[in-house]
Motif scaffolding. Structure first.
Motif, short mmCIF file in Angstrom:
data_model
loop_
_atom_site.label_atom_id
_atom_site.label_comp_id
_atom_site.label_asym_id
_atom_site.label_seq_id
_atom_site.Cartn_x
_atom_site.Cartn_y
_atom_site.Cartn_z
N ILE A 128 -27.48 6.05 32.59
CA ILE A 128 -29.13 5.92 32.01
C ILE A 128 -28.96 6.62 30.82
O ILE A 128 -29.55 6.32 29.59
CB ILE A 128 -30.82 7.13 32.38
N LEU A 129 -28.47 8.01 30.15
CA LEU A 129 -28.33 8.72 29.04
C LEU A 129 -27.47 7.88 28.16
O LEU A 129 -27.98 7.67 26.81
CB LEU A 129 -27.33 9.98 29.38
N ALA A 130 -26.58 7.30 28.44
CA ALA A 130 -25.66 6.06 28.17
C ALA A 130 -26.39 5.44 27.33
O ALA A 130 -26.85 4.68 26.34
CB ALA A 130 -24.38 5.92 28.66
N THR A 131 -27.38 4.37 29.06
CA THR A 131 -28.58 3.37 28.02
C THR A 131 -29.70 3.68 26.43
O THR A 131 -29.01 3.39 25.36
CB THR A 131 -28.87 3.15 28.85
N VAL A 132 -29.29 5.06 25.96
CA VAL A 132 -30.44 5.52 25.69
C VAL A 132 -29.75 5.52 24.31
O VAL A 132 -29.95 5.65 22.84
CB VAL A 132 -31.06 7.02 25.91
N ILE A 133 -28.62 6.28 25.30
CA ILE A 133 -27.68 6.22 23.09
C ILE A 133 -28.12 5.21 22.71
O ILE A 133 -27.17 5.51 21.37
CB ILE A 133 -26.19 7.07 23.67
N MET A 134 -27.54 3.94 23.93
CA MET A 134 -26.60 3.36 22.83
C MET A 134 -27.80 2.93 22.07
O MET A 134 -27.78 1.59 20.22
CB MET A 134 -25.75 1.50 23.83
N SER A 135 -29.49 2.34 22.63
CA SER A 135 -29.81 1.77 22.60
C SER A 135 -30.92 2.98 21.19
O SER A 135 -31.57 1.97 20.21
CB SER A 135 -31.48 1.47 23.54
N ALA A 136 -30.87 4.52 21.35
CA ALA A 136 -31.34 4.66 19.83
C ALA A 136 -30.38 4.89 18.84
O ALA A 136 -30.76 4.46 18.00
CB ALA A 136 -31.98 5.76 20.39
N ILE A 137 -29.57 4.72 18.59
CA ILE A 137 -28.62 5.50 17.88
C ILE A 137 -27.81 4.49 17.42
O ILE A 137 -27.14 4.52 16.69
CB ILE A 137 -27.65 6.53 18.85
N MET A 138 -26.92 3.71 18.64
CA MET A 138 -26.27 2.59 17.56
C MET A 138 -26.83 1.49 17.72
O MET A 138 -26.26 1.06 15.73
CB MET A 138 -24.74 2.29 19.20
N VAL A 139 -27.38 1.41 18.14
CA VAL A 139 -28.58 -0.20 16.60
C VAL A 139 -29.05 0.80 16.31
O VAL A 139 -28.86 -0.41 14.42
CB VAL A 139 -29.46 -0.20 18.07
N GLY A 140 -28.98 1.70 16.07
CA GLY A 140 -30.17 2.73 14.73
C GLY A 140 -28.98 2.30 13.43
O GLY A 140 -29.41 2.81 12.61
N ILE A 141 -27.88 2.93 14.11
CA ILE A 141 -27.05 3.03 12.71
C ILE A 141 -26.83 1.53 12.35
O ILE A 141 -26.42 1.22 11.03
CB ILE A 141 -25.42 3.73 13.83
N ALA A 142 -26.08 0.46 13.40
CA ALA A 142 -26.22 -0.56 12.62
C ALA A 142 -27.00 -1.37 11.53
O ALA A 142 -27.05 -2.19 11.17
CB ALA A 142 -25.93 -1.70 13.65
N VAL A 143 -28.79 -0.82 12.39
CA VAL A 143 -29.65 -1.69 11.81
C VAL A 143 -29.46 -0.76 9.70
O VAL A 143 -29.21 -1.56 9.14
CB VAL A 143 -31.10 -1.66 12.21
#
Length: 315
Positions: A128-143
């Motif tokens: 769950i924590l990893a999913t939040v990191i992926m969705s919030a941080i990694m997608v945010g960096i890419a966008v």
């Protein structure tokens, strides 16, 4: 070997069933789209809500895990982008996607079902924590990267607003936030039985449906572009990423065996389908992203089975 047979085999067999259903035309593109929407909007959110509502805030926000998982991910992201720049001389938008494909784990559609099968519903906190990191941080960096790189972008403000709107509509983020709010505001209070039963019933098909959806998705993809790139991206994703996560758990961020194994397993997941969404949104690196997802998912049969044999409980 028991873990491989009892956990890894059923997981990848469900993916294979979805793949064969797609290839045989038993289920087509419309079925794939409907199943993906069901998993994304209906089945996974109740799993994430209960998984967070039934855990304390300190238990969920494991600082060393965040350091090891996010740290290794950012290192691999940078390494993928650097390879794209130095070896392929690609423009910055493509470097962004090469890095994203190298670092973005399929935590939602594969990590959660895998942890349900390997560890049970009470030990979903890492994924769950990893999913939040992926969705919030990694997608945010890419966008933000893509917005700055594209000439039609309007700067940091617009990029941040776009990321904020996307996160505000993301059911995985919203359900996790609701669970966190319950845990923080009502510590020790159990979720009412009717709500818990609804979430358990609605979330019970999340694992098999998500895995089946991966197979359907793979059946619709073709290895038409960038096999060489898909190869080194898969090597970064399946080998370098978990190796870096392990090094960080052994040096800077020591944890108990369960959280250590979770960081390594989640880092070793294949490239997540959200990278395809980002690529499609910006019409950049679309076909090669599809190839990276396909190749890394197929190869992960071997690498994840090996890691599960090491870290998952036998039984």
């Amino acid at each position: 070997m028991n873990v491989v047979l009892n956990v890894a085999f059923p997981v990848f067999a469900i993916i294979l069933a979805g793949f064969l259903s797609g290839k045989s035309k038993l289920l087509g593109a419309a079925s794939s789209e409907a199943l993906n929407k069901f998993v994304y909007w209906m089945a996974l959110p109740p799993v994430l809500f209960l998984g967070t509502a039934r855990r304390s805030i300190p238990e969920i926000f494991n600082g060393p895990f965040i350091g090891a998982f996010l740290g290794s991910m950012l290192l691999v992201y940078a390494l993928g982008a650097v390879i794209g720049r130095l070896v392929y001389r690609e423009r910055t938008q493509i470097q962004c996607m090469q890095g994203l494909n190298s670092a973005f784990s399929n935590t939602g559609y594969m990590g959660i079902p895998l942890f349900l099968a390997a560890f049970g519903p009470d030990r979903l906190a890492p994924t769950i924590l990893a999913t939040v990191i992926m969705s919030a941080i990694m997608v945010g960096i890419a966008v933000i990267w893509m917005e700055f790189a594209n000439s039609q972008g309007s700067g940091l403000g617009k990029a941040l607003r776009d990321v904020g709107r996307a996160l505000a509509k993301n059911p995985l983020i919203l359900s996790t936030a609701a669970g966190l709010a319950w845990s923080a505001l009502l510590p020790g209070v159990a979720v009412p039985k009717p709500i818990a039963t609804f979430c358990e019933l609605m979330g019970s098909p999340a694992g098999p449906c998500a895995l089946f959806a991966i197979g359907l998705f793979l059946a619709s993809q073709r290895l038409t572009a960038g096999l060489a790139e898909a190869g080194w991206i898969s090597a970064l994703k399946l080998l370098v990423h978990p190796a870096l996560a392990w090094v960080l758990t052994q040096t800077l961020f020591p944890m108990d065996p369960f959280w250590t194994g979770s960081a390594v397993i989640l880092a070793a997941l294949p490239t997540g389908a959200l990278t395809f969404v980002v690529a499609s949104q910006y019409q950049t690196y679309v076909e090669r992203t599809s190839s990276a997802i396909l190749v890394s998912t197929v190869l992960s049969v071997v690498t994840l089975s090996a890691l599960l044999a090491v870290y998952a409980p036998a039984g």
